[in-house]
Design a protein around this motif. Structure first.
Motif, PDB file in Angstrom:
ATOM      1  N   HIS A 149       0.722  -1.188  -0.030  1.00  0.00           N
ATOM      2  CA  HIS A 149       0.222   0.099  -0.097  1.00  0.00           C
ATOM      3  C   HIS A 149       0.797   1.227  -0.087  1.00  0.00           C
ATOM      4  N   VAL A 150       1.180   1.587  -1.243  1.00  0.00           N
ATOM      5  CA  VAL A 150       2.343   2.577  -1.252  1.00  0.00           C
ATOM      6  C   VAL A 150       1.774   4.093  -1.562  1.00  0.00           C
ATOM      7  N   ALA A 151       2.425   4.849  -1.077  1.00  0.00           N
ATOM      8  CA  ALA A 151       1.773   6.247  -0.833  1.00  0.00           C
ATOM      9  C   ALA A 151       2.815   7.404  -0.797  1.00  0.00           C
ATOM     10  N   TYR A 152       2.464   8.842  -0.871  1.00  0.00           N
ATOM     11  CA  TYR A 152       3.356  10.043  -0.699  1.00  0.00           C
ATOM     12  C   TYR A 152       3.949   9.954   0.776  1.00  0.00           C
ATOM     13  N   ARG A 153       5.245  10.531   0.707  1.00  0.00           N
ATOM     14  CA  ARG A 153       5.809  10.848   1.924  1.00  0.00           C
ATOM     15  C   ARG A 153       4.959  11.546   2.593  1.00  0.00           C
ATOM     16  N   ASP A 154       3.867  11.168   3.705  1.00  0.00           N
ATOM     17  CA  ASP A 154       3.190  12.225   4.276  1.00  0.00           C
ATOM     18  C   ASP A 154       2.580  11.515   5.538  1.00  0.00           C
ATOM     19  N   LEU A 155       3.334  11.126   6.611  1.00  0.00           N
ATOM     20  CA  LEU A 155       2.819  10.752   7.754  1.00  0.00           C
ATOM     21  C   LEU A 155       1.872  11.640   8.652  1.00  0.00           C
ATOM     22  N   ALA A 156       2.211  13.053   8.429  1.00  0.00           N
ATOM     23  CA  ALA A 156       1.391  13.918   9.228  1.00  0.00           C
ATOM     24  C   ALA A 156      -0.030  14.091   8.599  1.00  0.00           C
ATOM     25  N   GLY A 157      -0.395  13.736   7.258  1.00  0.00           N
ATOM     26  CA  GLY A 157      -1.335  14.136   6.533  1.00  0.00           C
ATOM     27  C   GLY A 157      -1.956  12.671   6.147  1.00  0.00           C
ATOM     28  N   PHE A 158      -1.365  11.565   6.686  1.00  0.00           N
ATOM     29  CA  PHE A 158      -2.040  10.322   6.328  1.00  0.00           C
ATOM     30  C   PHE A 158      -2.092   9.880   5.102  1.00  0.00           C
ATOM     31  N   GLY A 159      -1.127  10.602   4.102  1.00  0.00           N
ATOM     32  CA  GLY A 159      -1.133  10.307   2.731  1.00  0.00           C
ATOM     33  C   GLY A 159      -2.304  10.930   2.094  1.00  0.00           C
ATOM     34  N   ARG A 160      -3.116  11.720   2.457  1.00  0.00           N
ATOM     35  CA  ARG A 160      -4.382  12.204   1.807  1.00  0.00           C
ATOM     36  C   ARG A 160      -4.116  13.645   1.255  1.00  0.00           C
ATOM     37  N   ARG A 161      -3.005  14.178   1.082  1.00  0.00           N
ATOM     38  CA  ARG A 161      -2.785  15.400   0.870  1.00  0.00           C
ATOM     39  C   ARG A 161      -1.907  15.382  -0.774  1.00  0.00           C
ATOM     40  N   PHE A 162      -2.478  15.992  -1.806  1.00  0.00           N
ATOM     41  CA  PHE A 162      -1.451  16.047  -2.933  1.00  0.00           C
ATOM     42  C   PHE A 162      -0.161  16.496  -2.567  1.00  0.00           C
ATOM     43  N   MET A 163       0.774  15.814  -3.476  1.00  0.00           N
ATOM     44  CA  MET A 163       2.217  16.336  -3.226  1.00  0.00           C
ATOM     45  C   MET A 163       2.603  16.417  -4.689  1.00  0.00           C
ATOM     46  N   ASP A 164       3.178  17.566  -4.711  1.00  0.00           N
ATOM     47  CA  ASP A 164       3.937  18.023  -6.305  1.00  0.00           C
ATOM     48  C   ASP A 164       5.503  17.200  -6.380  1.00  0.00           C
ATOM     49  N   VAL A 165       5.573  15.874  -6.342  1.00  0.00           N
ATOM     50  CA  VAL A 165       6.529  15.284  -6.270  1.00  0.00           C
ATOM     51  C   VAL A 165       7.274  15.101  -7.723  1.00  0.00           C
ATOM     52  N   ASP A 166       8.610  15.210  -7.869  1.00  0.00           N
ATOM     53  CA  ASP A 166       9.280  15.146  -8.942  1.00  0.00           C
ATOM     54  C   ASP A 166       9.029  13.546  -9.396  1.00  0.00           C
ATOM     55  N   PRO A 167       8.943  13.164 -10.600  1.00  0.00           N
ATOM     56  CA  PRO A 167       8.485  11.811 -11.134  1.00  0.00           C
ATOM     57  C   PRO A 167       9.708  10.894 -10.865  1.00  0.00           C
ATOM     58  N   VAL A 168      10.810  11.379 -10.907  1.00  0.00           N
ATOM     59  CA  VAL A 168      11.865  10.435 -10.633  1.00  0.00           C
ATOM     60  C   VAL A 168      12.150  10.297  -9.126  1.00  0.00           C
ATOM     61  N   GLU A 169      11.574  11.105  -8.172  1.00  0.00           N
ATOM     62  CA  GLU A 169      11.709  10.904  -6.944  1.00  0.00           C
ATOM     63  C   GLU A 169      10.630  10.210  -6.612  1.00  0.00           C
TER      64      GLU A 169
END
Length: 251
Positions: A62-82
Motif C-alpha cells: 500500500h504505497v503512498a506519498y511521504r506524508d505521515l502527518a497528513g496520512f497520505g491524503r494530501r496531494f504532493m507535487d513530487v518530481d516523477p523520478v523521486e
C-alpha cells in the motif's frame, strides 16, 4: 462469478492504533499493507503480514506519498523520478517484511491522494508504473476504471485490476466523492453490503445524486480505517455469500 475483497491494513504507528487488522483478515481475501510512508511501522507491518499469512490472505504493498502527518491524503507535487524511487523503496521494504513473516507481496495498491492523483496525472502515473515495472513486472496494480494509471499500466505490460469501493460514495463520472463532503463515506453495514452485492451481480452502483453507473470491478475495497469497519466487512462478505458470490483473490 467471484469477487475479491481488499482492505487497507497495517496503518497503526507506534503507540497509535488504527483498525482491527486481525478481525479484518478473517473476512477479506487481499490485504493492502501500509509501507511506512503514510502510516505503519516495521513492527506493525510484520505483525500484519504474519496475520495475513496465517489467514491465507494475499499481501499488497500500500504505497503512498511521504506524508505521515497528513496520512497520505494530501496531494504532493513530487518530481516523477523521486516518486519512482520512493515507490520502489516502499515495495522493497514490504517485500522484506513479508518474507520475514512467511509470505510475499503479490500486488500493489496506491493509497489516498496518490491513488486519486494518478487516476488523472500522467507524469505521476507513469512514475508509479515505472517503479512497479522495475521491481517486478508481474505485480498487478489496483486502480480506478478508465483512469490514466490503468492506461499507463497496461501500456507498460502490467496487469491493471479495476476495483470498486464498498463504503465510498460515487460521483456521476465514476470518481469518488471527496472525503471533505458530507455523505462521502457510508457507515450502515446493510447499505454497504447491498451496494457490494449489486456491484458484483449487476455491475452497477448508485451515485450520490441518484444516477446508476456501470462498475465492472475485479476487487472491492472495504476500508479498514472506517468506523465500524469489521461490522461492515462482515456484512459485505455475508451478503455476497448469500447471493452466491464467492470471495476469492483476483490473483
Amino acid at each position: 462469478m467471484s469477487i475479491d475483497l481488499n482492505s487497507d491494513v497495517g496503518e497503526s504507528f507506534g503507540q497509535w492504533t488504527m483498525g482491527d487488522d486481525a478481525s479484518i483478515m478473517k473476512v477479506v481475501s487481499s490485504a493492502n499493507v501500509a509501507c511506512g510512508f503514510h502510516a505503519g511501522d516495521p513492527i506493525t507491518a510484520r505483525r500484519t503480514c504474519t496475520a495475513a499469512a496465517e489467514s491465507g490472505v494475499h499481501v499488497g504493498a500500500h504505497v503512498a506519498y511521504r506524508d505521515l502527518a497528513g496520512f497520505g491524503r494530501r496531494f504532493m507535487d513530487v518530481d516523477p523520478v523521486e516518486l519512482t524511487n520512493e515507490v520502489i523503496y516502499q515495495i522493497g521494504a514490504l517485500q522484506a517484511i513479508a518474507a520475514a513473516a512467511g509470505t510475499s507481496v503479490t500486488y500493489v495498491k496506491p493509497h489516498g491522494a496518490l491513488y486519486n492523483t494518478i487516476a488523472h496525472h500522467r507524469e505521476q502515473a507513469h512514475a508509479v508504473v515505472e517503479a512497479i515495472r522495475t521491481v517486478d513486472d508481474s505485480l498487478p496494480i489496483l486502480c480506478l476504471p478508465a483512469s490514466v494509471i490503468q492506461a499507463e499500466a497496461e501500456k507498460a505490460g502490467l496487469r491493471a485490476v479495476v476495483e470498486a469501493f464498498a463504503d465510498r460514495a460515487y460521483n456521476a463520472d465514476g470518481t469518488l466523492v471527496s472525503r471533505r463532503l458530507p455523505g462521502s463515506v457510508i457507515h450502515d453495514p446493510d447499505v454497504v453490503a447491498a451496494r457490494v452485492v449489486r456491484m458484483a451481480t449487476e455491475r452497477t452502483v448508485k451515485t450520490i445524486d441518484g444516477q446508476v453507473i456501470d462498475v465492472d470491478a475485479e476487487s472491492v475495497c472495504v476500508h479498514g480505517d472506517t468506523a465500524g469497519a469489521v461490522a461492515i466487512a462482515t456484512a459485505v462478505r455475508a451478503g455476497l455469500e448469500q447471493a452466491g458470490v464467492p470471495v476469492t483473490s483476483f490473483l
